[in-house]
Design an enzyme around this catalytic site. Structure first.
Site, mmCIF file in Angstrom:
data_model
loop_
_atom_site.group_PDB
_atom_site.id
_atom_site.type_symbol
_atom_site.label_atom_id
_atom_site.label_comp_id
_atom_site.label_asym_id
_atom_site.label_seq_id
_atom_site.Cartn_x
_atom_site.Cartn_y
_atom_site.Cartn_z
ATOM 1 N N PHE A 48 57.659 35.118 -4.791
ATOM 2 C CA PHE A 48 56.711 36.053 -5.419
ATOM 3 C C PHE A 48 55.412 35.342 -5.791
ATOM 4 O O PHE A 48 54.954 35.416 -6.928
ATOM 5 C CB PHE A 48 57.309 36.729 -6.675
ATOM 6 C CG PHE A 48 58.487 37.604 -6.395
ATOM 7 C CD1 PHE A 48 58.307 38.903 -5.945
ATOM 8 C CD2 PHE A 48 59.781 37.126 -6.568
ATOM 9 C CE1 PHE A 48 59.399 39.720 -5.683
ATOM 10 C CE2 PHE A 48 60.880 37.928 -6.300
ATOM 11 C CZ PHE A 48 60.680 39.230 -5.853
ATOM 12 N N HIS A 49 54.873 34.608 -4.849
ATOM 13 C CA HIS A 49 53.572 33.978 -5.090
ATOM 14 C C HIS A 49 52.916 33.620 -3.761
ATOM 15 O O HIS A 49 53.563 33.643 -2.709
ATOM 16 C CB HIS A 49 53.730 32.722 -5.964
ATOM 17 C CG HIS A 49 54.530 31.622 -5.337
ATOM 18 N ND1 HIS A 49 55.856 31.388 -5.634
ATOM 19 C CD2 HIS A 49 54.195 30.691 -4.414
ATOM 20 C CE1 HIS A 49 56.290 30.367 -4.921
ATOM 21 N NE2 HIS A 49 55.307 29.925 -4.166
ATOM 22 N N ALA A 50 51.631 33.299 -3.861
ATOM 23 C CA ALA A 50 50.896 32.706 -2.733
ATOM 24 C C ALA A 50 50.273 31.421 -3.267
ATOM 25 O O ALA A 50 50.259 31.180 -4.479
ATOM 26 C CB ALA A 50 49.822 33.663 -2.238
#
Ligand code: TYD
Length: 135
Positions: A48-50
């Site tokens: 759940f991230h970039a």
């Protein structure tokens, strides 16, 4: 293309198999960090991230798991199930990892040391930055 796969050469003989990873050779960046995710509990979804600039290669060295990649315009999913397949994730790609098998060991090769400032953990913010950089 969001999904970028690298096939690692297996040095196999009658004893079994071996894969060597070398920076700027079969790994297309300087290697600063390696970590692995294992013992993942049932139905867990993580990631759940970039990353603003980090590049990574994900290798499922044991078991299987699924990866969702999203470049802000398109989403793709892939099953990683082979220790000789690397998934190259460039910067500015949102990722989620899920459906980990019991024996899954997901190894990650990273181009930089751990830096919380390089993370984008808010999806709306990620989409906003993608939109601005596409103008
Ligand atoms: P987290 O970012 O939540 O993992 P995921 O992206 O797989 O959901 O990281 C879990 C914890 O580990 C968090 O406290 C940060 C820490 N961590 C490090 O200390 N070094 C690292 O290289 C990574 C990837 C995480």
């Amino acid at each position: 293309m969001i999904i970028k796969l690298i096939d690692f050469e297996i040095k196999g003989d009658e004893r079994g198999s071996l894969i060597a990873l070398e920076e700027n050779k079969n790994v297309p960046f300087d290697i600063k960090r390696i970590y692995y995710i294992f013992d993942t509990k049932k139905d867990v979804r993580r990631g759940f991230h970039a990353h603003k600039s980090l590049k990574q290669i994900l290798i499922c060295v044991s078991g299987t798991c699924k990866i969702l990649l999203d470049n802000g315009q398109k989403k793709s999913e892939i099953i990683l199930s082979s220790p000789n397949t690397g998934l190259l994730i460039e910067s500015m790609i949102w990722r989620e990892m899920f459906d980990f098998s019991d024996n899954c060991v997901l190894m990650v090769i990273a181009s930089e040391y751990y830096d919380e400032n390089d993370y984008i953990r808010n999806y709306e913010e990620f989409i906003k930055i993608c939109t601005i950089s596409n103008i």
